[in-house]
Design a protein around this motif. Structure first.
Motif, PDB file in Angstrom:
ATOM      1  N   ILE A 197       0.857  -1.181   0.000  1.00  0.00           N
ATOM      2  CA  ILE A 197       0.000   0.000   0.000  1.00  0.00           C
ATOM      3  C   ILE A 197       0.895   1.233   0.000  1.00  0.00           C
ATOM      4  CG2 ILE A 197      -1.712   1.345   1.262  1.00  0.00           C
ATOM      5  CD1 ILE A 197      -2.880  -1.215   2.325  1.00  0.00           C
ATOM      6  N   SER A 198       0.614   2.166  -0.905  1.00  0.00           N
ATOM      7  CA  SER A 198       1.420   3.374  -1.033  1.00  0.00           C
ATOM      8  C   SER A 198       0.581   4.617  -0.836  1.00  0.00           C
ATOM      9  CB  SER A 198       2.086   3.433  -2.422  1.00  0.00           C
ATOM     10  OG  SER A 198       2.988   2.372  -2.596  1.00  0.00           O
ATOM     11  N   LEU A 199       1.158   5.583  -0.165  1.00  0.00           N
ATOM     12  CA  LEU A 199       0.578   6.908  -0.016  1.00  0.00           C
ATOM     13  C   LEU A 199       1.532   7.885  -0.705  1.00  0.00           C
ATOM     14  CD1 LEU A 199      -0.062   5.189   2.713  1.00  0.00           C
ATOM     15  CD2 LEU A 199      -0.963   7.349   3.515  1.00  0.00           C
ATOM     16  N   ILE A 200       1.026   8.634  -1.660  1.00  0.00           N
ATOM     17  CA  ILE A 200       1.886   9.509  -2.460  1.00  0.00           C
ATOM     18  C   ILE A 200       1.258  10.894  -2.582  1.00  0.00           C
ATOM     19  CG2 ILE A 200       2.971   9.870  -4.713  1.00  0.00           C
ATOM     20  CD1 ILE A 200       2.986   6.833  -5.077  1.00  0.00           C
ATOM     21  N   VAL A 245       4.203   0.682   2.482  1.00  0.00           N
ATOM     22  CA  VAL A 245       4.378  -0.454   3.378  1.00  0.00           C
ATOM     23  C   VAL A 245       4.002  -1.733   2.640  1.00  0.00           C
ATOM     24  CG1 VAL A 245       3.997   0.839   5.497  1.00  0.00           C
ATOM     25  CG2 VAL A 245       2.048  -0.181   4.335  1.00  0.00           C
ATOM     26  N   THR A 246       4.761  -2.776   2.902  1.00  0.00           N
ATOM     27  CA  THR A 246       4.449  -4.107   2.378  1.00  0.00           C
ATOM     28  C   THR A 246       4.250  -5.031   3.572  1.00  0.00           C
ATOM     29  OG1 THR A 246       5.764  -3.728   0.383  1.00  0.00           O
ATOM     30  CG2 THR A 246       5.245  -6.010   0.934  1.00  0.00           C
ATOM     31  N   PHE A 247       3.207  -5.864   3.494  1.00  0.00           N
ATOM     32  CA  PHE A 247       2.866  -6.678   4.648  1.00  0.00           C
ATOM     33  C   PHE A 247       2.310  -8.025   4.200  1.00  0.00           C
ATOM     34  CE2 PHE A 247      -0.655  -4.024   3.421  1.00  0.00           C
ATOM     35  CZ  PHE A 247      -1.755  -4.861   3.445  1.00  0.00           C
ATOM     36  N   ASP A 248       2.338  -8.972   5.129  1.00  0.00           N
ATOM     37  CA  ASP A 248       1.772 -10.293   4.901  1.00  0.00           C
ATOM     38  C   ASP A 248       0.250 -10.179   4.972  1.00  0.00           C
ATOM     39  OD1 ASP A 248       0.643 -12.977   5.950  1.00  0.00           O
ATOM     40  OD2 ASP A 248       2.677 -13.515   5.334  1.00  0.00           O
ATOM     41  N   THR A 249      -0.423 -10.659   3.944  1.00  0.00           N
ATOM     42  CA  THR A 249      -1.879 -10.484   3.881  1.00  0.00           C
ATOM     43  C   THR A 249      -2.615 -11.264   4.964  1.00  0.00           C
ATOM     44  OG1 THR A 249      -2.000 -12.278   2.251  1.00  0.00           O
ATOM     45  CG2 THR A 249      -1.876 -10.022   1.402  1.00  0.00           C
TER      46      THR A 249
END
Length: 259
Positions: A172-175, A187-191
């Motif tokens: 998920i990215s916030l730009i 952030v990258t995370f385990d689903t």
């Protein structure tokens, strides 16, 4: 009038915690804020972004998986930092571990170590052969936030929210390219577990916030992200200094500095 940097307070909590003691220029100063004049950057005139409700739910879960565990946690991994405005500030695959349990903690970034135990804070620097001792620094986490608060934060800071799935991992990215501090936070995370695996953020150069060539890039790859803090695995105060304030073992050759 400056907008409140709400995104910095809520969504940067993990990386701020990890890097809090890593400022080589001021070892003992946590989360330093320089007093500078920030150019005014006009906010976009378009209406607030509409966010995918499903993405909001996932981002909220990721934040609260960590933020809700305020008493104990362990983070470990490697940090890479490139500051295009100051090439002397660089971290190349530097290993770290941060473990907290109630009011005590152990922290290591590269060779430098910090211990907070029973009201005492120790900072051990093997390069300078110095041990700093002071009242304990606090490791703060973020209170649990709800969906309405998260949505308000994103809208206030004019971030665009995007997401993509790759196997068992989701990113998920916030730009916001017009933001004058944090232009991107990913952030990258385990689903399944919602545990973080990677953090990336891109910071503007405070004196020239629209200059892409001077941005700071920070990547944190987490090998451990647990809501437990087993401090008995790490060095403690008794390994460094005795009850009379005398340095022990190899640290006898170090200089003890009271702050």
């Amino acid at each position: 009038m400056k907008r409140k940097l709400l995104i910095s307070g809520i969504l940067l909590f993990v990386s701020a915690t990890i890097l809090a003691f890593a400022n080589r220029k001021t070892i003992m100063q946590v989360l330093q804020h320089q007093q500078v004049t920030v150019p005014v950057v006009s906010a976009p005139t378009s209406p607030p972004s509409k966010y995918d409700p499903a993405l909001l739910v996932k981002l909220n879960e990721v934040i609260n998986t960590f933020a809700g565990q305020r008493h104990a946690f362990t983070l470990a991994g490697v940090v890479n930092l490139i500051n295009n405005a100051d090439t002397s500030e660089k971290m190349d695959h530097v290993q770290f571990v941060l473990s907290k349990n109630d009011n005590n903690f152990y922290y290591r970034m590269g060779k430098m170590e910090a211990i907070g135990e029973n009201g005492i804070y120790l900072n051990i620097n093997p390069d300078t052969k110095k041990v700093f001792i002071a009242e304990k620094k606090q490791i703060n986490t973020v209170s649990v936030i709800n969906m309405d608060q998260l949505k308000q934060v994103l809208e206030t800071e004019d971030y665009q929210l995007t997401g993509k799935v790759n196997g068992s991992l989701e990113t998920i990215s916030l730009i916001n390219e017009n933001h004058y501090t944090c232009k991107e936070y990913t952030v990258t995370f385990d689903t399944l577990t919602k545990k973080l695996t990677n953090i990336f953020y891109r910071m503007a150069y405070v004196r020239e916030p629209m200059n892409k060539a001077k941005e700071k890039l920070i990547t944190i790859a987490l090998t451990q992200c647990d809501t437990t803090g087993s401090l008995n695995k790490y060095k403690n105060k008794a390994d460094i200094i005795d009850a009379q304030g005398k340095l022990l073992g190899k640290y006898e050759r170090y200089q003890l500095i009271h702050l």
